[in-house]
Motif scaffolding. Structure first.
Motif, PDB file in Angstrom:
ATOM      1  N   SER A  26     -49.104  -1.512  36.802  1.00 13.98           N
ATOM      2  CA  SER A  26     -49.834  -1.600  35.548  1.00 13.98           C
ATOM      3  C   SER A  26     -51.271  -1.125  35.716  1.00 13.98           C
ATOM      4  CB  SER A  26     -49.806  -3.045  35.041  1.00 13.98           C
ATOM      5  OG  SER A  26     -50.537  -3.144  33.855  1.00 13.98           O
ATOM      6  N   ALA A  66     -46.822   1.828  34.760  1.00 11.66           N
ATOM      7  CA  ALA A  66     -45.896   0.972  34.023  1.00 11.66           C
ATOM      8  C   ALA A  66     -45.759   1.465  32.584  1.00 11.66           C
ATOM      9  CB  ALA A  66     -46.391  -0.468  34.026  1.00 11.66           C
ATOM     10  N   ARG A  67     -44.602   1.240  32.033  1.00 16.32           N
ATOM     11  CA  ARG A  67     -44.378   1.551  30.629  1.00 16.32           C
ATOM     12  C   ARG A  67     -43.389   0.534  30.073  1.00 16.32           C
ATOM     13  NH1 ARG A  67     -40.659   6.939  31.120  1.00 16.32           N
ATOM     14  NH2 ARG A  67     -38.951   5.939  32.167  1.00 16.32           N
ATOM     15  N   ARG A  68     -43.357   0.446  28.766  1.00 10.82           N
ATOM     16  CA  ARG A  68     -42.424  -0.496  28.157  1.00 10.82           C
ATOM     17  C   ARG A  68     -40.995  -0.070  28.429  1.00 10.82           C
ATOM     18  NH1 ARG A  68     -42.442  -1.769  22.457  1.00 10.82           N
ATOM     19  NH2 ARG A  68     -42.554   0.459  22.144  1.00 10.82           N
ATOM     20  N   ARG A 102     -45.633  -5.184  39.911  1.00  9.90           N
ATOM     21  CA  ARG A 102     -45.886  -5.107  38.474  1.00  9.90           C
ATOM     22  C   ARG A 102     -47.376  -4.968  38.195  1.00  9.90           C
ATOM     23  NH1 ARG A 102     -42.565  -7.498  33.982  1.00  9.90           N
ATOM     24  NH2 ARG A 102     -41.202  -7.774  35.730  1.00  9.90           N
ATOM     25  N   ALA A 103     -48.204  -5.748  38.867  1.00 12.17           N
ATOM     26  CA  ALA A 103     -49.657  -5.668  38.661  1.00 12.17           C
ATOM     27  C   ALA A 103     -50.218  -4.346  39.174  1.00 12.17           C
ATOM     28  CB  ALA A 103     -50.352  -6.847  39.349  1.00 12.17           C
TER      29      ALA A 103
END
Length: 75
Positions: free
Chosen positions: A52, A57-59, A48-49
């Protein structure tokens, strides 16, 4: 307390030495049994990090099925 500490230290040392010898002698089985699962958990834990930071990453979409070609129906 010290009666338990010395054998425990020897046991941990023997285990570490055994793993190092195993890694040196048979790399393939070491990788399949220990190396790959540890590496996979590290990637899973930090993905995740990393994503991002790289802009990957996206919503999450509100709905699973969207129609990006139709105006007003984008997620």
């Amino acid at each position: 307390m010290t009666d338990f500490l010395i054998p425990a230290t020897l046991l941990v040392g023997a285990g570490v030495a055994g793993v190092l010898v195993w890694r040196k002698v048979h790399r393939v089985s070491f990788w399949l049994v220990l190396g790959f699962p540890v590496k996979a958990l590290m990637v899973y834990g930090t993905w995740r990090a990393v994503a991002s930071g790289c802009g990957l990453a996206r919503r999450r979409r509100r709905f699973r099925w969207t129609f990006p070609g139709f105006p007003g129906m984008e997620g």
